[in-house]
Enzyme design. Structure first.
Site, PDB file in Angstrom:
ATOM      1  N   HIS A  37      35.334  48.499  29.306  1.00 45.70           N
ATOM      2  CA  HIS A  37      35.823  47.131  29.501  1.00 45.70           C
ATOM      3  C   HIS A  37      34.728  46.331  30.194  1.00 45.70           C
ATOM      4  O   HIS A  37      34.683  46.246  31.424  1.00 45.70           O
ATOM      5  CB  HIS A  37      37.117  47.172  30.329  1.00 45.70           C
ATOM      6  CG  HIS A  37      37.772  45.844  30.530  1.00 45.70           C
ATOM      7  ND1 HIS A  37      39.094  45.714  30.917  1.00 45.70           N
ATOM      8  CD2 HIS A  37      37.299  44.581  30.419  1.00 45.70           C
ATOM      9  CE1 HIS A  37      39.409  44.438  31.032  1.00 45.70           C
ATOM     10  NE2 HIS A  37      38.324  43.726  30.741  1.00 45.70           N
ATOM     11  N   HIS A  39      32.745  42.611  29.310  1.00 48.12           N
ATOM     12  CA  HIS A  39      32.483  41.454  28.440  1.00 48.12           C
ATOM     13  C   HIS A  39      30.987  41.213  28.559  1.00 48.12           C
ATOM     14  O   HIS A  39      30.508  40.874  29.657  1.00 48.12           O
ATOM     15  CB  HIS A  39      33.261  40.237  28.919  1.00 48.12           C
ATOM     16  CG  HIS A  39      34.736  40.463  28.960  1.00 48.12           C
ATOM     17  ND1 HIS A  39      35.582  40.083  27.945  1.00 48.12           N
ATOM     18  CD2 HIS A  39      35.520  41.074  29.884  1.00 48.12           C
ATOM     19  CE1 HIS A  39      36.831  40.425  28.249  1.00 48.12           C
ATOM     20  NE2 HIS A  39      36.819  41.033  29.423  1.00 48.12           N
ATOM     21  N   HIS A 217      43.797  42.696  26.297  1.00 50.26           N
ATOM     22  CA  HIS A 217      44.080  42.408  27.698  1.00 50.26           C
ATOM     23  C   HIS A 217      45.583  42.129  27.805  1.00 50.26           C
ATOM     24  O   HIS A 217      46.133  41.340  27.018  1.00 50.26           O
ATOM     25  CB  HIS A 217      43.333  41.155  28.157  1.00 50.26           C
ATOM     26  CG  HIS A 217      41.875  41.366  28.422  1.00 50.26           C
ATOM     27  ND1 HIS A 217      41.015  41.870  27.492  1.00 50.26           N
ATOM     28  CD2 HIS A 217      41.124  41.116  29.540  1.00 50.26           C
ATOM     29  CE1 HIS A 217      39.789  41.941  28.014  1.00 50.26           C
ATOM     30  NE2 HIS A 217      39.831  41.488  29.257  1.00 50.26           N
ATOM     31  N   GLU A 220      47.262  41.573  33.211  1.00 47.96           N
ATOM     32  CA  GLU A 220      46.257  41.239  34.237  1.00 47.96           C
ATOM     33  C   GLU A 220      46.899  40.153  35.102  1.00 47.96           C
ATOM     34  O   GLU A 220      47.241  40.382  36.260  1.00 47.96           O
ATOM     35  CB  GLU A 220      44.970  40.746  33.578  1.00 47.96           C
ATOM     36  CG  GLU A 220      43.885  40.297  34.565  1.00 47.96           C
ATOM     37  CD  GLU A 220      42.667  39.645  33.876  1.00 47.96           C
ATOM     38  OE1 GLU A 220      42.796  39.202  32.724  1.00 47.96           O
ATOM     39  OE2 GLU A 220      41.600  39.565  34.531  1.00 47.96           O
ATOM     40  N   ASP A 298      34.239  44.754  33.880  1.00 45.08           N
ATOM     41  CA  ASP A 298      34.773  43.492  33.363  1.00 45.08           C
ATOM     42  C   ASP A 298      33.653  42.455  33.165  1.00 45.08           C
ATOM     43  O   ASP A 298      33.163  42.298  32.052  1.00 45.08           O
ATOM     44  CB  ASP A 298      35.882  42.960  34.276  1.00 45.08           C
ATOM     45  CG  ASP A 298      36.891  42.066  33.547  1.00 45.08           C
ATOM     46  OD1 ASP A 298      36.834  41.985  32.314  1.00 45.08           O
ATOM     47  OD2 ASP A 298      37.755  41.463  34.218  1.00 45.08           O
TER      48      ASP A 298
HETATM   49  N1  ADE Z   1      37.108  37.179  29.483  1.00 48.20           N
HETATM   50  C1  ADE Z   1      36.146  37.638  30.309  1.00 48.20           C
HETATM   51  N2  ADE Z   1      36.688  38.248  31.368  1.00 48.20           N
HETATM   52  C2  ADE Z   1      38.028  38.204  31.202  1.00 48.20           C
HETATM   53  C3  ADE Z   1      39.139  38.673  31.940  1.00 48.20           C
HETATM   54  N3  ADE Z   1      38.992  39.325  33.098  1.00 48.20           N
HETATM   55  N4  ADE Z   1      40.372  38.436  31.470  1.00 48.20           N
HETATM   56  C4  ADE Z   1      40.542  37.772  30.317  1.00 48.20           C
HETATM   57  N5  ADE Z   1      39.537  37.311  29.584  1.00 48.20           N
HETATM   58  C5  ADE Z   1      38.286  37.528  30.014  1.00 48.20           C
HETATM   59 ZN    ZN Z   2      38.299  41.689  30.669  1.00 47.70          ZN
END
Ligand code: ADE
Ligand code: ZN
Length: 358
Positions: A37, A39, A217, A220, A298
Site C-alpha cells: 500500500h 501511492h 480503500h 479509513e 501509504d
Molecule cells: N490517495 C493517496 N493516499 C490516500 C489515502 N490515504 N486514502 C485515500 N486515497 C489516497
Molecule cells: Zn492509501
C-alpha cells in the site's frame, strides 16, 4: 478473480525464545518485507517536486521546499489530498514518472523491501493532458530497473479516483488497456466519505473479467459498511486501511476467519487524525485477533516515513507488539501479496533465516 485464502497460520507461542524486544530494532531493519500500500505519487519528496516544477515550468503555490514541507499539517484525508494532487501536477513526461518511482525503490531497498505493489492514479495525470503511455511507461520501466538494480520485485496497481464518476473510471480502464501487461490489478482511492464502493460495481466487474486483481480503500475514514460492500459488491482481495472494522465485531470475525488482508498504514493514520496518537492505534488488537494485518507507508513523503519508519513507530508506541508479531507482520506481507506461491515461499524462508540467525 477468485479469492482463495489459506487458513489462519497457527504458530507456537514462542517460536523465537532466544529473541526479546531488545532485538526488535535489528529485526525490523533486517527482515525482508513486502509493501502493498504505497501511492507512488505520495513518494514525491518536496525536493523532487521543486526539481520537476523547475524542469517543466510548473508554478507552485509555495516559495520553497521548506515552506512546502511546513504545510504538511493535516486535519483529515481531504486536507492531505488537496496538497497531494497539487504536488503531482509537476509530473509531465515519462522520465518524471520513472524518476519518482526509482527514488522510491532506492528508499524501499534501504528498508529491506523485497517486493512492492505500487498504486498509481492515472486520472490525476490524464485530466491534465498527460498521456496514459507516459504514466504507465515510466512506472513500468522503473519496475523493471528496480529488479535489476535493487533485486526488488515490483508491480503496478491502477487506482480509480472515487470522487470522480464511474464513467470516468471506465474510460480510464479503456485508455489503460493497451498497457494491460504492465499492471496486475486495480484499486479505489481518494476521498472516501460519500463515495461508497458500490458506485464502482460495474468497472470492478469489468476488471475481474479481464483477470485483474482488485483492492479498495475502505474503512479509513468511511464506515465499516464500506468494507463490507468492497468485499461483497466489488469482490476485492485486500482492503486498504480497513481500521474502522473494529466498530463492527461481526465484520472483525469475518475478516479474521477469511484471512482477508488489511493493508494498514500507521503513520498515515496518525497524520490524518484517524487515530489521535499511535498509542491508540488498533493494529495490535486486530493482529492479535487473527486478522492478516500488514504494515505499509501509504504516502511516505507526506507522512514522515517510509516502511521501516512505520514499523518502528508502531513498535515504539504499542508495547503489546512482540518479536513474534514482527515476524507475523512480515510474513503477512508476503501472504497478502499477489506474487506466485513459489516466490512467497522463498521470501518466507528468507524471513525465517533472519530470525534464526539474529
Ligand atoms: N490517495 C493517496 N493516499 C490516500 C489515502 N490515504 N486514502 C485515500 N486515497 C489516497
Ligand atoms: Zn492509501
Amino acid at each position: 478473480m477468485p479469492t482463495h485464502r489459506s487458513p489462519p497460520t497457527t504458530i507456537a507461542a514462542m517460536q523465537f525464545p532466544h529473541l526479546t524486544r531488545a532485538h526488535l530494532p535489528a529485526l525490523l531493519a533486517r527482515m525482508p518485507k513486502a509493501e502493498l500500500h504505497i501511492h507512488i505519487e505520495g513518494s514525491l519528496e518536496p525536493e523532487l517536486i521543486f526539481e520537476l516544477a523547475r524542469k517543466n515550468g510548473v508554478a507552485l503555490a509555495y516559495p520553497s521546499v521548506e515552506a512546502l514541507r511546513a504545510a504538511y499539517a493535516f486535519t483529515d484525508l481531504q486536507s492531505f489530498l488537496d496538497l497531494y494532487y497539487a504536488g503531482a501536477s509537476v509530473l509531465i513526461d515519462e522520465s518524471d514518472f520513472y524518476a519518482m518511482a526509482m527514488a522510491y525503490f532506492a528508499r524501499a531497498h534501504a528498508d529491506r523491501v523485497v517486493h512492492a505493489e505500487l498504486f498509481f492514479d492515472p486520472q490525476t495525470h490524464t485530466e491534465r493532458g498527460v498521456p496514459m503511455g507516459a504514466v504507465i511507461g515510466g512506472l513500468a520501466r522503473a519496475c523493471a530497473d528496480a529488479h535489476t538494480q535493487f533485486g526488488i520485485s515490483a508491480s503496478l496497481i491502477l487506482c480509480f479516483l472515487r470522487h470522480m464518476s464511474e464513467a470516468s473510471a471506465i474510460e480510464t480502464l479503456q485508455a489503460a488497456l493497451p498497457y494491460r501487461q504492465h499492471f496486475i490489478g486495480v484499486g479505489l482511492d481518494s476521498g472516501e466519505r460519500g463515495n461508497p464502493p458500490e458506485k464502482f460495481a460495474t468497472v470492478f466487474a469489468q476488471c475481474r473479467a479481464l483477470g485483474l486483481h482488485g483492492v479498495a480503500h475502505a474503512g479509513e475514514e468511511g464506515p465499516p459498511a464500506y468494507i463490507t460492500s468492497a468485499l461483497d459488491v466489488l469482490q476485492v482481495e485486500r482492503i486498504d486501511h480497513g481500521v474502522r472494522c473494529s466498530e463492527d465485531p461481526a465484520l472483525v470475525a469475518r475478516l479474521a476467519a477469511s484471512r482477508m488482508p488489511l493493508t494498514v498504514c500507521p503513520l498515515s493514520n496518525t497524520k490524518l487524525c484517524v487515530f489521535g496518537t499511535m498509542a491508540e492505534h488498533n493494529l495490535a488488537t486486530l493482529l492479535h485477533a487473527g486478522l492478516c494485518i500488514t504494515l505499509n507507508s501509504d504516502d511516505p513523503a507526506y507522512f514522515g516515513g517510509y516502511l521501516l519508519a512505520n514499523f518502528e513507530a508502531a513498535f515504539a508506541a504499542l508495547p503489546t507488539l512482540t518479536v513474534q508479531d514482527a515476524w507475523q507482520l512480515a510474513r503477512n506481507s508476503f501472504e497478502a501479496s499477489f506474487a506466485s506461491t513459489a516466490q512467497k515461499a522463498a521470501w518466507m524462508a528468507e524471513l525465517d533465516a533472519v530470525f534464526a540467525s539474529t
